[in-house]
Design a protein around this motif. Sequence first.
Motif, mmCIF file in Angstrom:
data_model
loop_
_atom_site.group_PDB
_atom_site.id
_atom_site.type_symbol
_atom_site.label_atom_id
_atom_site.label_comp_id
_atom_site.label_asym_id
_atom_site.label_seq_id
_atom_site.Cartn_x
_atom_site.Cartn_y
_atom_site.Cartn_z
ATOM 1 N N ALA A 1 0.896 -1.076 0.023
ATOM 2 C CA ALA A 1 0.025 0.022 -0.007
ATOM 3 C C ALA A 1 1.047 1.305 -0.062
ATOM 4 C CB ALA A 1 -1.064 -0.067 1.192
ATOM 5 N N GLY A 2 1.903 1.216 0.696
ATOM 6 C CA GLY A 2 2.692 2.426 0.912
ATOM 7 C C GLY A 2 3.641 2.664 -0.495
ATOM 8 N N VAL A 3 4.170 1.546 -0.899
ATOM 9 C CA VAL A 3 4.773 1.623 -2.319
ATOM 10 C C VAL A 3 3.831 2.019 -3.481
ATOM 11 C CG1 VAL A 3 6.436 0.313 -3.909
ATOM 12 C CG2 VAL A 3 6.698 -0.189 -1.357
ATOM 13 N N ALA A 4 2.628 1.494 -3.432
ATOM 14 C CA ALA A 4 1.634 2.183 -4.279
ATOM 15 C C ALA A 4 1.572 3.600 -4.474
ATOM 16 C CB ALA A 4 0.227 1.610 -4.134
ATOM 17 N N ILE A 5 1.359 4.096 -3.216
ATOM 18 C CA ILE A 5 1.522 5.664 -3.081
ATOM 19 C C ILE A 5 2.906 6.137 -3.682
ATOM 20 C CG2 ILE A 5 1.512 7.616 -1.437
ATOM 21 C CD1 ILE A 5 -0.198 5.780 0.165
ATOM 22 N N LEU A 6 3.779 5.705 -3.203
ATOM 23 C CA LEU A 6 5.103 5.985 -3.722
ATOM 24 C C LEU A 6 5.110 5.938 -5.412
ATOM 25 C CD1 LEU A 6 8.075 6.821 -3.630
ATOM 26 C CD2 LEU A 6 8.680 4.596 -3.518
ATOM 27 N N ALA A 7 4.869 4.900 -5.953
ATOM 28 C CA ALA A 7 4.468 4.889 -7.476
ATOM 29 C C ALA A 7 3.802 5.812 -8.299
ATOM 30 C CB ALA A 7 4.191 3.411 -7.611
ATOM 31 N N ARG A 8 2.695 6.121 -7.465
ATOM 32 C CA ARG A 8 1.844 7.005 -7.990
ATOM 33 C C ARG A 8 2.542 8.491 -8.088
ATOM 34 N NH1 ARG A 8 -2.282 6.746 -4.873
ATOM 35 N NH2 ARG A 8 -1.821 8.612 -3.516
ATOM 36 N N GLU A 9 3.298 8.902 -7.032
ATOM 37 C CA GLU A 9 3.957 10.204 -6.893
ATOM 38 C C GLU A 9 5.096 10.124 -7.914
ATOM 39 O OE1 GLU A 9 5.180 10.301 -2.836
ATOM 40 O OE2 GLU A 9 3.021 10.854 -2.028
ATOM 41 N N ILE A 10 5.726 9.032 -8.188
ATOM 42 C CA ILE A 10 6.786 9.069 -9.070
ATOM 43 C C ILE A 10 6.246 9.328 -10.425
ATOM 44 C CG2 ILE A 10 8.509 7.524 -10.125
ATOM 45 C CD1 ILE A 10 9.295 6.303 -7.385
ATOM 46 N N THR B 1 15.302 -8.275 0.328
ATOM 47 C CA THR B 1 14.295 -9.180 -0.149
ATOM 48 C C THR B 1 13.854 -8.725 -1.664
ATOM 49 O OG1 THR B 1 12.341 -8.350 0.906
ATOM 50 C CG2 THR B 1 13.857 -10.036 1.988
ATOM 51 N N GLY B 2 13.856 -7.767 -1.783
ATOM 52 C CA GLY B 2 13.195 -7.070 -3.244
ATOM 53 C C GLY B 2 11.704 -6.716 -3.050
ATOM 54 N N THR B 3 11.365 -6.748 -1.832
ATOM 55 C CA THR B 3 9.655 -6.256 -1.738
ATOM 56 C C THR B 3 9.629 -5.045 -2.323
ATOM 57 O OG1 THR B 3 9.727 -7.685 0.276
ATOM 58 C CG2 THR B 3 7.921 -5.917 -0.058
ATOM 59 N N THR B 4 10.359 -4.180 -2.031
ATOM 60 C CA THR B 4 9.877 -2.662 -2.549
ATOM 61 C C THR B 4 10.125 -2.397 -3.946
ATOM 62 O OG1 THR B 4 10.705 -1.778 -0.129
ATOM 63 C CG2 THR B 4 10.609 -0.329 -2.075
ATOM 64 N N ALA B 5 11.307 -2.966 -4.345
ATOM 65 C CA ALA B 5 11.557 -3.135 -5.919
ATOM 66 C C ALA B 5 10.324 -3.843 -6.510
ATOM 67 C CB ALA B 5 12.695 -3.490 -6.277
ATOM 68 N N TYR B 6 9.911 -4.964 -6.074
ATOM 69 C CA TYR B 6 8.840 -5.835 -6.838
ATOM 70 C C TYR B 6 7.634 -5.182 -6.941
ATOM 71 C CZ TYR B 6 5.295 -9.135 -7.560
ATOM 72 O OH TYR B 6 4.412 -9.987 -8.099
#
Length: 79
Positions: A6-15, A38-43
């Motif tokens: 959920a947090g990374v989805a927000i980051l993706a939208r901002e980028i 572990t690659g979680t954020t990148a994935y």
Amino acid sequence: VEGAEAGVAILAREIAESWRGSPASAGRTLAVVLPAGTGTTAYYLGKHLGILDPDSIRVYAVPCCGDGEYLKRQMARLG
């Protein structure tokens, strides 16, 4: 991991929004390079940027724990 997505989805939208609004984006591809354990954020970043802007933003992960094969296995578990 659920909360991470959920947090990374927000980051993706901002980028994606920032890249689309940038004069530098015209006809160019943005490379987002991340250190990866572990690659979680990148994935998740790749997943959500792929949905938002599949043609002009690429995500690259640099393995910091283990090698590229380890990172691929970790990411496969997330998918």
